[in-house]
Each structure stands twice: as structure tokens, then as C-alpha cells.
Motif scaffolding. Structure first.
Motif, PDB file in Angstrom:
ATOM      1  N   PRO A 163       0.805  -1.222   0.000  1.00 20.98           N
ATOM      2  CA  PRO A 163       0.000   0.000   0.000  1.00 20.98           C
ATOM      3  C   PRO A 163       0.836   1.270   0.000  1.00 20.98           C
ATOM      4  O   PRO A 163       1.895   1.325   0.625  1.00 20.98           O
ATOM      5  CB  PRO A 163      -0.815  -0.126   1.297  1.00 20.98           C
ATOM      6  CG  PRO A 163      -0.911  -1.598   1.533  1.00 20.98           C
ATOM      7  CD  PRO A 163       0.403  -2.158   1.070  1.00 20.98           C
ATOM      8  N   LEU A 164       0.347   2.307  -0.696  1.00 21.45           N
ATOM      9  CA  LEU A 164       1.073   3.562  -0.857  1.00 21.45           C
ATOM     10  C   LEU A 164       0.121   4.736  -0.653  1.00 21.45           C
ATOM     11  O   LEU A 164      -1.002   4.732  -1.161  1.00 21.45           O
ATOM     12  CB  LEU A 164       1.696   3.635  -2.253  1.00 21.45           C
ATOM     13  CG  LEU A 164       2.342   4.954  -2.682  1.00 21.45           C
ATOM     14  CD1 LEU A 164       3.605   5.222  -1.868  1.00 21.45           C
ATOM     15  CD2 LEU A 164       2.676   4.925  -4.174  1.00 21.45           C
ATOM     16  N   VAL A 165       0.579   5.743   0.087  1.00 21.88           N
ATOM     17  CA  VAL A 165      -0.111   7.025   0.229  1.00 21.88           C
ATOM     18  C   VAL A 165       0.887   8.110  -0.127  1.00 21.88           C
ATOM     19  O   VAL A 165       2.059   8.029   0.255  1.00 21.88           O
ATOM     20  CB  VAL A 165      -0.623   7.234   1.674  1.00 21.88           C
ATOM     21  CG1 VAL A 165      -1.140   8.657   1.865  1.00 21.88           C
ATOM     22  CG2 VAL A 165      -1.731   6.239   1.996  1.00 21.88           C
ATOM     23  N   THR A 166       0.445   9.126  -0.865  1.00 20.88           N
ATOM     24  CA  THR A 166       1.339  10.220  -1.218  1.00 20.88           C
ATOM     25  C   THR A 166       0.907  11.516  -0.547  1.00 20.88           C
ATOM     26  O   THR A 166      -0.267  11.706  -0.234  1.00 20.88           O
ATOM     27  CB  THR A 166       1.392  10.442  -2.745  1.00 20.88           C
ATOM     28  OG1 THR A 166       0.088  10.798  -3.208  1.00 20.88           O
ATOM     29  CG2 THR A 166       1.882   9.208  -3.460  1.00 20.88           C
ATOM     30  N   LEU A 167       1.876  12.394  -0.343  1.00 22.47           N
ATOM     31  CA  LEU A 167       1.617  13.742   0.141  1.00 22.47           C
ATOM     32  C   LEU A 167       1.933  14.716  -0.984  1.00 22.47           C
ATOM     33  O   LEU A 167       3.033  14.689  -1.528  1.00 22.47           O
ATOM     34  CB  LEU A 167       2.471  14.053   1.371  1.00 22.47           C
ATOM     35  CG  LEU A 167       2.191  13.193   2.600  1.00 22.47           C
ATOM     36  CD1 LEU A 167       3.110  13.568   3.747  1.00 22.47           C
ATOM     37  CD2 LEU A 167       0.747  13.338   3.034  1.00 22.47           C
ATOM     38  N   GLU A 168       0.952  15.535  -1.345  1.00 18.37           N
ATOM     39  CA  GLU A 168       1.003  16.526  -2.421  1.00 18.37           C
ATOM     40  C   GLU A 168       0.679  15.923  -3.783  1.00 18.37           C
ATOM     41  O   GLU A 168      -0.225  16.372  -4.464  1.00 18.37           O
ATOM     42  CB  GLU A 168       2.359  17.253  -2.483  1.00 18.37           C
ATOM     43  CG  GLU A 168       2.686  18.061  -1.228  1.00 18.37           C
ATOM     44  CD  GLU A 168       1.736  19.229  -0.986  1.00 18.37           C
ATOM     45  OE1 GLU A 168       1.010  19.649  -1.900  1.00 18.37           O
ATOM     46  OE2 GLU A 168       1.716  19.730   0.155  1.00 18.37           O
TER      47      GLU A 168
END
Length: 357
Positions: A163-168
Motif C-alpha cells: 500500500p502507498l499514500v502520497t503527500l502533495e
């Protein structure tokens, strides 16, 4: 004569192990609570099938013995390491560094450890290797702090196995993203200055390619256009106080400049110095607003009006989105926008009165 303490036999019913006060293990908890080792494991993993009375007995036994479950044992039971990876770009900057700190705090509160990798602006191959490395080290998921356009493009080519979450950066419907509302923050700053009678607002922007900088330019320009105000050409800094100072000297030499909005507080600090050296008072002659609300902003001379980024909330949201992915309950196309706040201090005030000819 009694035997010496170091040489005599242990009293009946007590082993030398008890004298050594070795660290209690799960078997000790099970024996004291009168339950099976499997029941202790279910309590540790918060299995709802355990009766409340049994759970209380196990917890009481753990407390009496001072038992602390090892992370490796819990990992084997759950199939997870409780380690999360963070990829950060240009981590020395205030924004990325503050986000990394916020993620670490949120992870600690949730019982996770953070393994971080800091990369320079990178291509897709470098980013993929970083994701693969974190996955190989056993990270359950990854948060990528990706504030620049080129890192955005690099991440868009990554298909992570975890799983991956990005900021911006928003990589598409399958990757949750958390971002602050930079455009709204810029609008707040400009509207505040226009409301104080300034005919326009000059902008010292962040460097090209930074997503937040581009959004702040958008919000600044949109606010001026909607007010029917003149839109000056933007000046481009590099986030540093030095660049703010150099550009501030240019603005200080122009008498028509009465209001400046800088894309971060460090550049605003440089502007304050340049105006002071030019003999232009803040805010009597020129009003200045920054962005981020760094810890020093309230202690500058004068205290800096700025837009506050809630880095702590951004970090918490990113962490919670990643944990939701691990539980399998995140909807597609999640974009969480963290609101910002204008912090009014003494560096922005009414436009100076124009004297007649």
C-alpha cells in the motif's frame, strides 16, 4: 550457620531463573492467568472472540508480571511487521522535515515504527528501487512525501507491491493522497492585504516545479483577478531567506510596492531584512505575509503574519489513510485536503496614504 547467598541451594519451589528475574514470556502469562497460550495471543491481537472476563484475567497477569509482548512475536501472529516506510524528497526543507516528524509521531501513537529513505529529486527507477527496498525490509506500507513535479512524475511510474499514500502528488484513483490547501492559503493572504486597502500584492514564489508553489501562485493570481486588481509579474525564489533578501531588495527600491506575499516564511524573513536596510518600515510602508508559520515567525521584528500549514494533521491523515489501506477499507480516489489558517500578526497592515503632488 546459613549458607552464603551466592553458594547455597535455591529455596524449594523456586528456581534459579526466578532469582535472575528473567523477562516474562507468554507461557508465564498463560500459567498465571490459568488460560492457554493461544488465548493470551488472542488477547494481544484484540480478537473479539475472547470473553471480557478472560481478557481481564490475562491483562491482570501481564500487568503483575510486567510482560511486554515483543514486536517480532506480534508480527508472526499478524503477518505484519508494524513497520511503515517513508520516502522523502529534499527532506532538509522545513515542509518535508515537518511532515516526516508528524508521520513519526502519528506512527508511534498507532504502535508502528518508521523506516525512512531520503532521496534527491529522482527518476522513476530510483523511486522504484526505494519502494522495493522498503518492501524487502518488511514495511507494511509506504508514505511518499513528494512535493515536486519531477518526483510526482517518477512516482506515477511506480506500481508498488504494498500500500502507498502520497503527500502533495496525486497519482490517480488507486493511490490515496493528502495535501494542504495551498491555493486557498494564498487567497487568504491576498484578500487580507486587499481588504487593508492595498491596490495589489507582489508575490515572491517558490521555485518552478514545486507543487505547493504552483498552487500558491494560482491562488494569488486568482484573488487579484477576481478583485480586478493589477497582477504584477511573479518573482521566483528558491525557498531560502537569501533569495527572499535578494528579491526583497528589488522590491524595496520600487515605491509603488506596498504589499508582498512570499511563498514561505524563510523568504519573507529575507524580505523583512531587505526592507529594513532600505529604510522602508513594516507594516507602515510595506506589508509582508509569509507562508508555513515556522516556529520563529512569531518572534521576528515585526512578528510575521503568515499562513499556517497544519503539518501535524497532514501527517496524521496520511498515516491513518495508510492504516485503512492495510485493513482494506479505503475507497478509491481518496483525496484528503487539509485546511490552512491565516495567522494575523504585526507585519501586515493598512496601505500607506498617498500624499498629493
Amino acid at each position: 550457620m546459613p549458607a552464603a547467598a551466592t553458594g547455597g541451594p535455591a529455596p524449594a519451589g523456586r528456581s534459579r531463573r526466578s532469582f535472575a528475574r528473567s523477562k516474562p514470556v507468554m507461557d508465564d502469562v498463560a500459567r498465571l492467568a490459568g488460560v492457554s497460550k493461544q488465548t493470551v495471543s488472542r488477547v494481544l491481537n484484540k480478537n473479539p472472540s475472547v470473553r471480557a472476563e478472560t481478557r481481564m484475567k490475562v491483562l491482570a497477569a501481564m500487568n503483575e508480571l510486567g510482560y511486554r509482548p515483543s514486536s517480532s512475536a506480534r508480527s508472526l501472529a499478524s503477518g505484519r511487521t508494524r513497520v511503515l516506510g517513508v520516502i522523502s524528497f529534499d527532506a532538509a526543507r522545513h515542509g518535508p522535515a515537518s511532515l516526516l516528524t508528524a508521520i513519526n509521531l502519528a506512527a508511534r501513537e498507532a504502535g508502528y515504527l518508521i523506516s525512512s529513505i531520503s532521496l534527491p529529486p529522482s527518476d522513476a527507477d530510483t523511486v522504484m528501487k526505494a519502494v522495493d527496498l522498503l518492501a524487502a525490509e518488511g514495511a507494511d506500507g509506504v508514505i511518499a512525501i513528494a512535493p515536486q513535479q519531477n518526483t510526482d512524475e517518477a512516482l506515477s511510474g511506480v506500481v508498488p507491491a504494498i500500500p502507498l499514500v502520497t503527500l502533495e502528488s496525486h497519482l490517480g484513483p488507486d493511490t490515496p493522497v493528502v495535501t494542504s490547501d495551498s491555493a486557498a492559503g494564498a487567497r487568504m493572504a491576498v484578500e487580507h492585504l486587499l481588504a487593508h486597502g492595498h491596490s495589489t500584492v507582489w508575490h515572491i514564489a517558490g521555485p518552478d516545479g514545486w507543487l505547493a508553489a504552483e498552487q500558491r501562485v494560482f491562488g494569488w493570481r486568482e484573488a487579484l483577478e477576481e478583485a480586478g486588481a493589477f497582477v504584477p509579474g511573479r518573482l521566483i525564489g528558491d525557498w531560502s531567506a537569501g533569495s527572499g533578501y535578494a528579491l526583497g531588495r528589488q522590491l524595496a527600491s520600487r515605491p509603488e510596492v506596498t504589499a508582498v506575499f512570499a511563498s514561505n516564511d524563510h523568504m519573507a524573513l529575507g524580505v523583512l531584512r531587505a526592507l529594513h536596510e532600505a529604510g522602508r518600515r513594516v507594516p507602515e510602508d510595506v506589508s509582508v505575509i509569509g507562508y508555513d508559520d515556522i516556529p520563529e515567525a512569531a518572534y521576528l521584528i515585526p512578528p510575521l503574519t503568515t499562513v499556517r500549514n497544519d503539518f501535524a494533521e497532514t501527517g496524521r491523515r496520511a498515516l491513518h489513510l495508510l492504516l485503512r489501506q492495510l485493513r482494506g477499507d479505503v475507497e478509491s480516489d481518496v483525496r484528503s485536503v487539509v485546511p490552512v489558517e491565516l495567522v494575523v500578526r504585526a507585519s501586515a497592515g493598512p496601505a500607506p496614504r498617498r500624499t498629493g503632488a
